[in-house]
Scaffold this motif. Sequence first.
Motif, PDB file in Angstrom:
ATOM      1  N   ALA A   1       1.038  -1.252   0.088  1.00 27.75           N
ATOM      2  CA  ALA A   1      -0.140  -0.144   0.117  1.00 27.75           C
ATOM      3  C   ALA A   1       0.898   1.177  -0.164  1.00 27.75           C
ATOM      4  CB  ALA A   1      -0.910  -0.056   1.330  1.00 27.75           C
ATOM      5  N   PRO A   2       0.315   2.298  -0.779  1.00 26.62           N
ATOM      6  CA  PRO A   2      -0.599   2.553  -1.438  1.00 26.62           C
ATOM      7  C   PRO A   2      -0.378   2.053  -3.019  1.00 26.62           C
ATOM      8  CG  PRO A   2       0.529   4.474  -1.189  1.00 26.62           C
ATOM      9  CD  PRO A   2       1.265   3.633  -0.661  1.00 26.62           C
ATOM     10  N   ASP A   3       0.569   1.881  -3.498  1.00 23.43           N
ATOM     11  CA  ASP A   3       0.806   1.830  -4.849  1.00 23.43           C
ATOM     12  C   ASP A   3       1.790   0.795  -5.196  1.00 23.43           C
ATOM     13  OD1 ASP A   3       3.088   3.016  -4.260  1.00 23.43           O
ATOM     14  OD2 ASP A   3       2.950   4.591  -5.514  1.00 23.43           O
ATOM     15  N   GLY A   4       1.809  -0.260  -4.530  1.00 28.47           N
ATOM     16  CA  GLY A   4       2.906  -1.432  -4.984  1.00 28.47           C
ATOM     17  C   GLY A   4       4.119  -1.555  -4.287  1.00 28.47           C
ATOM     18  N   ALA A   5       4.459  -2.832  -4.059  1.00 29.24           N
ATOM     19  CA  ALA A   5       5.660  -2.930  -3.060  1.00 29.24           C
ATOM     20  C   ALA A   5       7.048  -2.845  -4.041  1.00 29.24           C
ATOM     21  CB  ALA A   5       6.022  -4.443  -2.691  1.00 29.24           C
ATOM     22  N   SER A   6       8.009  -2.284  -3.263  1.00 28.35           N
ATOM     23  CA  SER A   6       9.467  -1.994  -4.100  1.00 28.35           C
ATOM     24  C   SER A   6      10.500  -2.526  -3.195  1.00 28.35           C
ATOM     25  CB  SER A   6       9.563  -0.711  -4.618  1.00 28.35           C
ATOM     26  OG  SER A   6       9.609   0.160  -3.536  1.00 28.35           O
ATOM     27  N   GLY A   7      11.677  -2.646  -3.709  1.00 24.38           N
ATOM     28  CA  GLY A   7      12.832  -3.084  -3.042  1.00 24.38           C
ATOM     29  C   GLY A   7      13.480  -4.508  -3.522  1.00 24.38           C
ATOM     30  N   TYR A   8      14.687  -4.888  -3.396  1.00 24.44           N
ATOM     31  CA  TYR A   8      15.344  -6.063  -4.038  1.00 24.44           C
ATOM     32  C   TYR A   8      14.923  -7.337  -3.306  1.00 24.44           C
ATOM     33  CZ  TYR A   8      18.177  -2.784  -6.352  1.00 24.44           C
ATOM     34  OH  TYR A   8      18.547  -1.704  -7.300  1.00 24.44           O
ATOM     35  N   HIS A   9      14.499  -8.392  -3.957  1.00 25.46           N
ATOM     36  CA  HIS A   9      14.172  -9.778  -3.328  1.00 25.46           C
ATOM     37  C   HIS A   9      15.678 -10.523  -3.121  1.00 25.46           C
ATOM     38  CE1 HIS A   9      12.363 -13.949  -4.015  1.00 25.46           C
ATOM     39  NE2 HIS A   9      12.609 -13.543  -2.746  1.00 25.46           N
ATOM     40  N   THR A  10      15.737 -10.977  -1.901  1.00 26.20           N
ATOM     41  CA  THR A  10      16.970 -11.631  -1.500  1.00 26.20           C
ATOM     42  C   THR A  10      16.655 -13.068  -0.941  1.00 26.20           C
ATOM     43  OG1 THR A  10      16.837 -10.612   0.411  1.00 26.20           O
ATOM     44  CG2 THR A  10      18.197  -9.433  -0.974  1.00 26.20           C
ATOM     45  N   VAL A  11      17.261 -13.827  -1.136  1.00 28.24           N
ATOM     46  CA  VAL A  11      16.958 -15.263  -0.500  1.00 28.24           C
ATOM     47  C   VAL A  11      18.490 -15.553   0.125  1.00 28.24           C
ATOM     48  CG1 VAL A  11      15.224 -15.906  -1.902  1.00 28.24           C
ATOM     49  CG2 VAL A  11      17.681 -16.642  -2.492  1.00 28.24           C
ATOM     50  N   SER A  12      18.302 -16.137   1.519  1.00 27.36           N
ATOM     51  CA  SER A  12      19.459 -16.668   2.129  1.00 27.36           C
ATOM     52  C   SER A  12      19.632 -18.145   1.941  1.00 27.36           C
ATOM     53  CB  SER A  12      19.472 -15.960   3.390  1.00 27.36           C
ATOM     54  OG  SER A  12      19.239 -16.709   4.529  1.00 27.36           O
ATOM     55  N   ILE A  13      20.793 -18.516   1.654  1.00 28.67           N
ATOM     56  CA  ILE A  13      20.744 -19.709   1.171  1.00 28.67           C
ATOM     57  C   ILE A  13      21.899 -20.658   1.925  1.00 28.67           C
ATOM     58  CG2 ILE A  13      21.305 -21.362  -0.812  1.00 28.67           C
ATOM     59  CD1 ILE A  13      18.491 -20.399  -0.883  1.00 28.67           C
ATOM     60  N   ASN A  14      21.665 -21.739   2.523  1.00 29.11           N
ATOM     61  CA  ASN A  14      22.835 -22.502   3.150  1.00 29.11           C
ATOM     62  C   ASN A  14      23.457 -23.570   2.053  1.00 29.11           C
ATOM     63  OD1 ASN A  14      23.657 -25.092   4.775  1.00 29.11           O
ATOM     64  ND2 ASN A  14      24.095 -23.284   5.961  1.00 29.11           N
ATOM     65  N   VAL A  15      24.701 -23.380   1.753  1.00 30.82           N
ATOM     66  CA  VAL A  15      25.484 -24.316   1.011  1.00 30.82           C
ATOM     67  C   VAL A  15      26.029 -25.378   1.854  1.00 30.82           C
ATOM     68  CG1 VAL A  15      26.756 -24.461  -0.975  1.00 30.82           C
ATOM     69  CG2 VAL A  15      25.569 -22.250  -0.710  1.00 30.82           C
ATOM     70  N   SER A  16      25.699 -26.523   1.581  1.00 26.47           N
ATOM     71  CA  SER A  16      26.511 -27.427   2.489  1.00 26.47           C
ATOM     72  C   SER A  16      27.511 -28.601   1.177  1.00 26.47           C
ATOM     73  CB  SER A  16      25.675 -28.405   2.854  1.00 26.47           C
ATOM     74  OG  SER A  16      24.733 -28.965   2.111  1.00 26.47           O
TER      75      SER A  16
END
Length: 496
Positions: free
Chosen positions: A481-496
């Motif tokens: 709200a009020p006109d759309g989300a913004s910002g960068y998509h991040t994912v945190s990943i565990n590498v084994s």
Amino acid sequence: MLVGLATGLLGLGIAELGAALLAPDGSPLVAVGDAVIATLPGPMINFGKAVLGTADKPVLIIIIALVSLAVAGLAGWSELRVRFAGIVPVAVLAGLALFAIGARGPDSALAYVPMIIGSVVAYLILRALLASLRPRQTGPVSAGRRNLLGSTILVAALGAVGTVAGRALAGASQAITEARDRVLLPAPSRPAAPVPAGADLRIPDLTPYVTPNDAFYRIDTALQVPRIDPANWSLRVYGMVEREITISFAELLQKPLEEHLVTLCCVSNEVGGSLIGNARWLGYPIRDVLAAARPKAGADMVLSKSQDGFTAGTPLEVLTDRNRQSLLAIGMNGEPLPVEHGFPVRMVVPGLYGYVSATKWVVELKVTTFAADMGYWTPLGWSALGPIKIASRIDTPRSGVTAGTVMIAGVAWAQHTGIGRVEVKIDNDAWQEARIADVTGPDTWRQWSYEWSASPGNHMITVRATDATGQVQTEQSAPPAPDGASGYHTVSINVS
Ligand SMILES: Nc1nc2c(c(=O)[nH]1)N[C@H]1C(S)=C(S)[C@@H](COP(=O)(O)O)O[C@H]1N2
Ligand SMILES: [Mo]
């Protein structure tokens, strides 16, 4: 109180099942739900939407059912004390439900019948059951009570079955499913550009380029999907026009139809969210409908209205734009529109969030001004204008991976401008160029991928997109709200 509750459930079951079979407009749960939504203040609607997401409707229906059953319990309690006193709570419940059913403008008076029968039967059974509890009752009290318990459970079970069956039946509606099956989509006079083989990178867990209809996200305010027989459907174009026009479904099928791939997106989509989908839409250009009605000077908005009262305000210049494929759509991925996606006719406008453009079950286009009219969500605090923001999403990986080569992939979108480039960042390293897939045009999302040599440990993956004009997606994070989300998509990943 328990007897009241059980008979209340029976009454509800009779009303819901009766409505499903006799008159779909007569569902008391749906009618009261609609009335509650229409009455709730905007902030509460937004709060419910934010907290519950798409579970908002079932939760509302359950709350209404529970409150009604509590009142029905009160009917049992008072009836036992004072004969006929139980009529008052029953009448209050029935009265509210009938009022709400009336407020929706039912097709026929038949809509009131299930609720009336349900409440009368519920009250009569309540009296019959309570008779065994009265002190004047002759015979062994304990046997009477045991019978009462059994009967109460039976009555409650019947009521529960009726309610659930009624709601389930109402969802399907045989008549409209059959009407939809009979629709033969004409071949487009202007077919969609074929999807290039390179539009799908075919990476496991990456969203497909074209979203199948049954996987397409669904967002609307309808507690019960509007059921419109195409034979009775028409679109009225009126307001600030030289010539008011009405188009029937048969007339629409005769028009030269076009097919375009367009990615729809909801303004409520969070960063990384899934309220977005891409489909091949078949329809008639809205600009041609408007041209026939000839908008008057000074008009700057088209207020589209659905059969169930939803409205969206779309800039007139977007809808009349020669270069923007806004459609009055009747087909989705080669099939008639699914009922929940707007059957028989909806709007599809490239580049604008759905709440200001994608009216499903559309029946009216009012040519007007932003000064004079507002779409449904605007008074609830959402922006009157809703251009889609540049965005990108990581689809895979979303959870732990093993060290070595890992394919990072997702989708990026900037409808109507198109995606020019996508970059990926691992932890705090420099941005790296991702590979971008082919597209049919600027109105759809674009798949991307990046081959990562993953080393053991925890890593953050971030994505950002740039549109075809060079505009970079903003890092500034904002809520829907009020006109759309913004910002960068991040994912945190565990590498084994
Ligand atoms: N009649 C009607 N049309 C509607 C809505 C609605 O609530 N009622 N919601 C809009 C919103 S907010 C979106 S995001 C899109 C979603 O379309 P879909 O359910 O086909 O994905 O429909 C739009 N059209
Ligand atoms: Mo939306």
